[in-house]
Write an enzyme that holds these catalytic residues in place. Structure first.
Site, PDB file in Angstrom:
ATOM      1  N   ASP A 169      -7.588   1.412   2.785  1.00 22.69           N
ATOM      2  CA  ASP A 169      -7.176   2.356   3.790  1.00 22.69           C
ATOM      3  C   ASP A 169      -8.212   3.570   3.779  1.00 22.69           C
ATOM      4  O   ASP A 169      -8.155   4.254   4.754  1.00 22.69           O
ATOM      5  CB  ASP A 169      -5.667   2.888   3.371  1.00 22.69           C
TER       6      ASP A 169
ATOM      7  N   HIS B 243       0.886  -1.337   0.068  1.00 27.02           N
ATOM      8  CA  HIS B 243      -0.073  -0.026  -0.081  1.00 27.02           C
ATOM      9  C   HIS B 243       1.056   1.040   0.013  1.00 27.02           C
ATOM     10  O   HIS B 243       1.591   1.438   0.947  1.00 27.02           O
ATOM     11  CB  HIS B 243      -0.824   0.051   1.151  1.00 27.02           C
TER      12      HIS B 243
ATOM     13  N   HIS C  78      -6.298   9.681   0.298  1.00 22.42           N
ATOM     14  CA  HIS C  78      -7.069   9.650   1.668  1.00 22.42           C
ATOM     15  C   HIS C  78      -6.084  10.086   2.774  1.00 22.42           C
ATOM     16  O   HIS C  78      -6.443   9.995   3.652  1.00 22.42           O
ATOM     17  CB  HIS C  78      -7.468   8.150   1.707  1.00 22.42           C
TER      18      HIS C  78
ATOM     19  N   ASP D  41       0.956   5.206  -0.204  1.00 23.61           N
ATOM     20  CA  ASP D  41       0.307   6.400   0.088  1.00 23.61           C
ATOM     21  C   ASP D  41       1.225   7.395  -0.912  1.00 23.61           C
ATOM     22  O   ASP D  41       2.277   7.743  -0.510  1.00 23.61           O
ATOM     23  CB  ASP D  41       0.428   6.868   1.256  1.00 23.61           C
TER      24      ASP D  41
END
Length: 1150
Positions: free
Chosen positions: A289, A175, A569, A177
């Protein structure tokens, strides 16, 4: 004169046709030969006859509606071309109020009765799981569940799999970001590029290996930096199914604060990139997430042709309930959907997190032992104090048994014998050693499982789509279809708590300055897309494409990607580190500046009467920008137009697809100003001072406000001259209430100004629709009385302050943990009030230390005059652990129900739940929230996403800003201490229900009225005023630009007209994506004398004749993101949309 007669005749014709049609209807119903009188007894046959009569009457009403629509179009055409007498001027009455005479043009509000049926609902079956009902029925207790703390003990019978093996898919993922603790670029340099480089080599080592990726923003940056051989290898890995790109958006977006325009745009940007570079089409959604989930996202994914999706961050009590009822996998359906066309299969992960300890099964202590990055000697270990052990011949049987027990327990929570086990975490697989540790050790476990049929388990690496495909195969359905016995769910998953009462409702407001800047950029992007597409098409048609700066397309692409990046996010949410926020801010501002250039270049070309005179000179732009920002965290400063002896021209851009009658305010350097229309007609204007504080006016800067009618998606022209027209340049009068404070006040001979030292009496402002009362003490709103009603409606506005807890856990960027109910804001000194009154607008500004609250009332017909314009300039930089809230108290009997929008796309009913803490009852509000009872509805429209609630009947409460001094232990490691002066903008709309229209209380859906939809559009897409540069002489002529041959039906929104990229490089193609949205609306709110034109068409639009001066030479309906053609291109350019649907068309204009 002749035209005036024609207008009169046509107006009379409408009346005659309407009356005559109604007479015929009644006549036909009355003299029906099959009708008999039965003295009040209605046998079944009579009832059916009556039903037939009603259906006939409905049909006749429909025909009548169409006739009137046709006549209306003719009248509008005539009046649009009519050079009528100059409009009557505003005048001042003896009772001290301004009267603006009605416009000579008629206005229409003609809604087809069929178009009102949709909002009444009641069709189709109810889903088994309605989230509003689930929340009402769940106890939300937090009982200790043993090793699965938030769940329960899971047991199984080892023979459960004798008939059918357990099929396990372990999905390696990382993941990434795009900005959080580090900036996007720093993450890329230090981690992401290494992950993707290793991915290519490590997947090629063994064809059984798989990897899942989601964020196209990172992937595209990496792609630009790798060689041809590596690109070919990546295409092979995608082609053979070893590498899956899930969702395929530019980012994994926040679903609370993001607007649906931006959600769609980042999805298109990602999908178009994937198709162009990898030939890949995403099939499954992956959202591990985001902090709660909107039901808008499954709709968008389904319309983009994805068949399945996965979510993770859902309230722990809902997860437990769904696990206990085997409902973790369901068909997610839209609340308005009467069949199943919006259904998408959704998998909800059952446990606390998407990390390895919480994905193999219910016991994190055991699962952590199978995260081989944590082998002894590494940088991270297992908090449960039992480390992983490398798998060997000696221990494989024991380790496999331990892991299989977890797999079997986890599978007991699901309906099928196919099991999904994600294997990853944030920025995982960034070193080759981790790839080796995970893949070698798991492969040894899989080989052990798969070689022992008595274990009844088949295990392998897989992608997300591998898992879903196997599940569909096992359940015997086509991909995306509903497996037998699986439930249907509707609703959303807000608000989210991950443990105890730790509700993630703070981020709905965190860093509101950037939430506001996001929407400013979005409005500019949409405007720039539309104008660029139209200018390029017109230039191509005129053979002038060589002169037009088509290279502006690179600026558009960069802005799309900037807006997309900010939907991440940890970006729009306000949950990144301060340095990362600055990086986002700089990107947003750079794209905003670039988009203003794109708009200026396109408007310059389109507004020229003679296109042959067009000359593009980047060094000397023809138009100036409307405002500038000195830095990414500064409020905009409006351009002051310097008047001298020669006239100045201003080009006005209306980004709405409806004709618009709006107030345009310009800043000039003299109060002696005349404003003329494009035809040279002098216009009435209101002139005011431009204030720098409560009592100080800016010297030599004046605001001139002029009501203008602008064409849909078009450009208008105004001329400004130095000089005074006493009849038309109308000054504002000003009263300043000092409340005993010793302040100097600017005075100017051009404006009457009265200083009141200590007045506290309430006072009112009024326009043609309403009278609005304010407190003389606070300057805040008290009540509204509509002109057609005797009684006033209490709308009492207050400013409140929340504190945070004194205990260990305090509010932070994510969490809202207040110390109880909010307390009234107590200013150190009483506010200074400034009341401005004039012919076209009046306003009250209350100056407090931490908030300047302005309420403006426009004295105009139509949308602009039907609501209150509110702005809150907030500055809480000296607060410590406080949050500022705006509170509206009414006597509306809302019965614990309130309504908030989801992503500006749909409205979700909410119920205040007393059993939950205060912070659990807050929800995201991207564009609106409302409360209502049987008579009234009060809607608060917003121009930026903020958190909202209704904590008591008749109340709405919005969090304006939050300043928090500590981290809330969710990984950020900072508080919120970088507050800015922030301007939050709202519209407050009070509507009355028409007699006989019921409030749809029992329904899970609710819809704004058409007026409410338009009010939101006016707020979010303001007209732009672009002055012609001083050195540019306009020459023979600037002409208003009318791109649409006719307005779109007023329930249609042109979401975008997006030029598509050419295959080979960064240049534009000749094709554009036209994205239309047909809005659902409630007809039951007052729709008389609204003063704006509006007709509906039962969802039909003739695209072929939509664009003035351009032909639609190619039209292809496609999936939402253009990856799939939905039908073969046809000669017909007539399209039909169901209410609430969004449709994308690939088209070529020529």
């Amino acid at each position: 004169m002749k035209l005036k007669k024609q207008v009169t005749v046509c107006g009379a014709a409408i009346f005659c046709v309407a009356v005559f049609s109604l007479y015929l209807m009644l006549d036909r119903v009355q003299h029906d030969p099959t009708r008999h009188q039965n003295g009040g007894n209605f046998p079944r046959s009579q009832i059916s006859v009556l039903q037939n009569r009603i259906e006939q009457l409905e049909q006749l009403l429909e025909e009548n509606h169409e006739i009137i629509s046709h006549i209306k179009d003719s009248v509008l055409e005539l009046t649009a071309n009519a050079e009528g007498p100059p409009a009557m001027l505003p005048y001042y009455t003896v009772n001290g109020s301004w009267v603006v005479p009605p416009e000579p043009r008629p206005s229409f509000f003609s809604i087809s009765p069929q178009d009102c049926q949709f909002a009444l609902g009641g069709r189709g079956q109810k889903p088994e799981l309605q989230m509003l009902t689930v929340s009402e029925e769940l106890p939300f207790d937090n009982v200790d569940g043993g090793v699965w703390r938030q769940g329960f003990d899971i047991s199984y019978d080892p023979h459960d799999w004798d008939a059918e093996d357990l099929q396990v898919f372990v999905v390696p993922h990382s993941h990434n970001d795009p900005g959080w603790i580090k900036t996007f670029d720093k993450y890329y340099t230090e981690q992401t590029q290494h992950i993707l480089n290793s991915m290519v080599s490590k997947l090629q080592e063994d064809p059984r290996r798989r990897f899942l990726w989601a964020e196209v923003s990172f992937f595209a940056k990496w792609w630009d930096n790798i060689n041809v051989q590596k690109r070919a290898a990546v295409r092979r890995l995608v082609g053979n199914g070893q590498l899956e790109i899930a969702t395929g958006g530019w980012v994994m977006p926040d679903e609370a604060n993001s607007h649906y325009f931006a959600l769609i745009d980042q999805l298109i940007e990602g999908h178009q990139w994937l198709e162009r570079n990898l030939g890949a089409t995403p099939r499954s959604g992956w959202a591990v997430d985001p902090f709660g989930y909107s039901s808008t996202m499954p709709y968008l994914l389904r319309r983009a042709n994805l068949t399945s999706m996965l979510i993770q961050r859902v309230h722990y009590a809902i997860k437990k309930h769904f696990a206990a009822t085997h409902s973790l996998e369901f068909m997610w359906r839209q609340t308005w959907d009467s069949d199943s066309s919006t259904d998408i299969f959704c998998h909800m992960m059952p446990f606390y997190s998407y990390d390895v300890p919480h994905t193999c099964g219910p016991d994190p202590k055991i699962c952590c032992q199978f995260d081989f990055k944590r082998l002894p000697g590494g940088r991270i270990n297992c908090p449960w104090k039992v480390p992983p052990r490398a798998i060997t011949e000696a221990n494989v049987a024991e380790r496999a048994a331990l892991l299989l027990d977890q797999y079997r327990k986890k599978s007991q929570l699901f309906r099928s014998n196919v099991l999904l086990v994600p294997l990853g975490d944030d920025f995982r697989y960034d070193k080759p050693q981790e790839w080796d540790a995970q893949f070698f050790n798991y492969q040894r476990l899989f080989d052990f499982f798969n070689s022992r049929p008595n274990l009844h388990v088949q295990a392998q690496f897989g992608t997300l789509s591998d898992y879903f495909d196997a599940l569909y195969k096992r359940t015997g359905v086509e991909p995306g279809a509903r497996p037998p016995g699986f439930p249907v769910l509707s609703g959303d998953f807000f608000s989210y708590a991950d443990r105890e009462d730790h509700y993630w409702t703070g981020y709905y407001t965190s860093r509101p300055f950037y939430k506001s800047l996001d929407r400013v950029l979005e409005a500019h992007l949409r405007g720039a897309e539309v104008l660029y597409s139209l200018a390029a098409a017109h230039a191509r048609r005129s053979g002038l494409a060589g002169r037009y700066p088509l290279s502006d397309f690179t600026l558009l692409t960069e802005a799309r990607r900037t807006l997309g990046l900010f939907q991440h996010h940890d970006a729009i949410t306000g949950t990144a580190k301060e340095a990362v926020v600055v990086d986002y801010g700089v990107r947003l501002l750079r794209s905003l500046v670039n988009l203003k250039q794109v708009i200026i270049h396109a408007a310059h070309y389109l507004v020229l009467g003679d296109k042959e005179t067009y000359h593009f000179d980047p060094e000397a732009p023809f138009l100036q920008v409307d405002d500038t920002r000195l830095s990414h965290d500064a409020l905009p400063e409006r351009t002051v137009i310097q008047l001298d002896s020669s006239p100045r021209f201003v080009v006005l851009f209306n980004p709405l697809e409806q004709e618009r009658f709006s107030m345009v305010s310009l800043l000039v350097n003299s109060p002696r100003v005349r404003v003329l229309s494009e035809e040279g007609q002098p216009l009435a204007v209101q002139i005011s001072a431009h204030w720098s504080s409560a009592t100080e006016a800016v010297p030599d800067v004046y605001q001139v406000s002029v009501p203008v009618r602008l064409p849909a998606l078009g450009l208008g022209v105004l001329q400004l001259q130095l000089g005074l027209d006493g009849h038309r340049t109308l000054p504002s009068s000003v009263r300043i209430y000092l409340h005993g404070r010793q302040l100097s006040v600017s005075r100017h001979e051009a404006f009457p100004l009265r200083v009141i030292d200590s007045g506290t009496s309430d006072f009112a402002l009024s326009n043609r629709y309403m009278q609005v009362w304010f407190s003389g003490l606070t300057g805040l709103l008290k009540s509204i009385r509509r002109v057609d009603e005797e009684h006033e409606q209490q709308v009492d506005m207050q400013v409140l302050v929340y504190g945070t807890r004194t205990s260990k856990d305090k509010s932070g960027a994510y969490l809202f943990l207040p110390d109880g109910e909010a307390k009234p804001y107590v200013p150190k000194e009483p506010p200074v009030l400034r009341v401005t009154e004039g012919p076209f607008f009046s306003e009250v500004v209350a100056y407090y230390e931490h908030i300047h609250q302005a309420v403006r009332l426009y004295n105009l017909p139509g949308v602009e005059g039907l609501s209150l314009d509110i702005s809150s300039l907030v500055d809480i930089r000296d607060y410590v652990n406080k949050e500022l809230a705006l509170h509206i108290h009414t006597d509306i009997d809302s019965q614990g129900i309130f309504f908030t929008d989801l992503n500006g796309f749909q409205v979700q009913p909410r119920r205040y739940l007393k059993k939950l803490p205060l912070q659990a009852n807050f929800y995201p509000m991207p564009v609106m929230a409302y409360i209502q009872d049987a008579q009234k509805r009060l809607t608060l429209h917003t121009a930026q996403a903020l958190g909202v609630s209704s904590l008591k009947d008749g109340q709405l409460e919005v969090i304006l800003d939050r300043r928090l001094m500590q981290d809330d232990n969710r990984g950020l490691g900072q508080g919120l201490k970088d507050n800015k002066r922030t301007c939050n903008r709202f519209r407050l709309l009070l509507e009355r229900r028409t007699v006989g229209s019921e409030v749809q209380d029992s329904h899970s859906t609710s819809y704004p009225s058409l007026l409410s939809h338009l009010t939101s559009m006016y707020l979010n897409a303001p007209a732009l005023a672009l002055p012609v540069a001083r050195m540019q002489l306009p020459g023979p002529g600037l002409r208003s630009f009318h791109p649409l041959a006719s307005s779109l039906p007023c329930d249609f929104h042109l979401l975008n007209l997006r030029t598509l990229q050419a295959e080979e490089d960064t240049l534009p193609s000749a094709e554009t994506a036209l994205i239309l949205h047909r809005k659902g609306f409630d007809c039951g709110l007052e729709a008389k004398n609204l003063g704006f034109n509006c007709t509906t068409s039962q969802g039909k639009v003739a695209l072929g004749s939509l664009f003035h001066g351009l032909d639609v030479v190619f039209l292809q309906p496609t999936s939402l993101t253009l990856l799939y053609p939905l039908a073969s291109p046809s000669n017909s350019t007539d399209v039909y949309l169901e209410p609430m649907e969004i449709a994308t068309f690939r088209l070529r204009l020529g």
